[in-house]
Design a protein around this motif. Structure first.
Motif, PDB file in Angstrom:
ATOM      1  N   SER A 104      69.851 -33.961  39.553  1.00 13.70           N
ATOM      2  CA  SER A 104      70.200 -34.571  38.271  1.00 13.70           C
ATOM      3  C   SER A 104      71.352 -35.559  38.413  1.00 13.70           C
ATOM      4  N   THR A 105      71.786 -35.841  39.638  1.00 17.13           N
ATOM      5  CA  THR A 105      72.852 -36.813  39.886  1.00 17.13           C
ATOM      6  C   THR A 105      72.323 -37.912  40.793  1.00 17.13           C
ATOM      7  N   ALA A 106      73.023 -39.020  40.829  1.00 15.79           N
ATOM      8  CA  ALA A 106      72.616 -40.121  41.723  1.00 15.79           C
ATOM      9  C   ALA A 106      73.118 -39.800  43.125  1.00 15.79           C
ATOM     10  N   ILE A 142      80.793 -36.332  42.529  1.00 14.45           N
ATOM     11  CA  ILE A 142      79.954 -35.855  41.433  1.00 14.45           C
ATOM     12  C   ILE A 142      80.686 -35.942  40.103  1.00 14.45           C
ATOM     13  N   THR A 143      81.942 -35.498  40.071  1.00 15.05           N
ATOM     14  CA  THR A 143      82.689 -35.551  38.811  1.00 15.05           C
ATOM     15  C   THR A 143      82.958 -36.995  38.387  1.00 15.05           C
ATOM     16  N   SER A 144      83.149 -37.883  39.353  1.00 12.60           N
ATOM     17  CA  SER A 144      83.331 -39.306  39.019  1.00 12.60           C
ATOM     18  C   SER A 144      82.060 -39.869  38.397  1.00 12.60           C
ATOM     19  N   GLU A 145      80.932 -39.468  38.919  1.00 11.13           N
ATOM     20  CA  GLU A 145      79.665 -39.927  38.359  1.00 11.13           C
ATOM     21  C   GLU A 145      79.483 -39.405  36.940  1.00 11.13           C
ATOM     22  N   TRP A 146      79.841 -38.158  36.713  1.00 12.49           N
ATOM     23  CA  TRP A 146      79.743 -37.608  35.358  1.00 12.49           C
ATOM     24  C   TRP A 146      80.583 -38.424  34.376  1.00 12.49           C
ATOM     25  N   ARG A 147      81.797 -38.773  34.800  1.00  9.84           N
ATOM     26  CA  ARG A 147      82.657 -39.562  33.908  1.00  9.84           C
ATOM     27  C   ARG A 147      82.024 -40.921  33.603  1.00  9.84           C
ATOM     28  N   ALA A 148      81.427 -41.525  34.628  1.00 10.94           N
ATOM     29  CA  ALA A 148      80.772 -42.820  34.421  1.00 10.94           C
ATOM     30  C   ALA A 148      79.579 -42.673  33.477  1.00 10.94           C
TER      31      ALA A 148
END
Length: 238
Positions: A167-169, A211-217
């Protein structure tokens, strides 16, 4: 389950478990997809009994979930993923430290071969092949550690991370992960348990950060989209 005298029933159940588990972890059974014992038994050309056993086992491992009577491939939420990553980091660090003194020419060649596959997949931008090579790299270190208790604990927590990765890039993590794997491999080659442990912790801590950086984006993009959609309505209300 009653085993046959030659262990055939148990063997079929284990085979069904392995096949279904691999389909989930390879992404052939997608996150959130419904899982039918009858359909799987037909597809695998097995009776329903070993498949039902395998499904129950995967439910107990939280790879599958039962919701309102329907079984689906689990979709770990963000908090579950962070919990799993925190545990996985410590367990994989221990595995790397235990594996280092056990490295010999054969195991080093195997790890190097897996790493070469990972590098090639990254260069080819083959996400599926890269994900498989990444999983094989970590599994090989886990096996080399030679601690059955650690392996069982680690296997369960790693599945949650692998599932959530769909579910993540994850593709954005391949380049940095390649360099981080190289540092782990170098420490293992030197049979330096402490350095291998540190390299593994940094690798998985960096993964958590990515992963957390992607969530924020993602959240920022969704908020911006929501504001754009709401603006015309607010303007028209005047």
């Amino acid at each position: 389950m009653d085993a046959s005298p030659d262990g055939g029933t148990d063997s079929l159940a284990d085979a069904a478990y392995g096949l279904i588990r691999n389909r989930v972890l390879d992404g052939d059974l997608e996150v959130g997809a419904p899982v039918s014992v009858l359909a799987l038994a037909t597809d695998l050309k097995m009776s329903r009994s070993p498949v039902r056993y395998a499904v129950e086992r995967l439910l107990s491992e939280r790879l599958l979930r039962r919701v309102s009577g329907t079984i689906t491939v689990a979709a770990p939420d963000r908090y579950e993923l962070l919990d799993s990553l925190a545990v996985r980091t410590q367990l994989e660090a221990l595995a790397a430290r235990l594996a280092a003194p056990r490295v010999d020419e054969q195991t080093l060649a195997e790890l190097t071969g897996i790493h070469d596959r990972f590098r090639q997949a990254v260069q080819d931008r083959d996400q599926d092949a890269a994900r498989r090579a990444d999983a094989d790299f970590h599994s090989a270190i886990q096996e080399l550690a030679g601690n059955e208790c650690l392996a069982e604990s680690l296997e369960r927590v790693r599945t949650q991370v692998i599932l959530a990765a769909y579910s993540t890039a994850w593709i954005t993590s391949r380049g940095p992960a390649l360099l981080e794997h190289e540092r782990v491999l170098r420490a293992l080659q030197d049979q330096d348990g402490q350095s291998a442990e540190i390299a593994m912790i940094r690798h998985l801590n960096n993964l958590t950060t990515r992963i957390t950086s992607e969530w924020r984006a993602q959240d920022t993009a969704e908020e911006a989209t929501g504001r754009r959609r709401a603006a015309p309505r607010a303007s028209g209300a005047r």
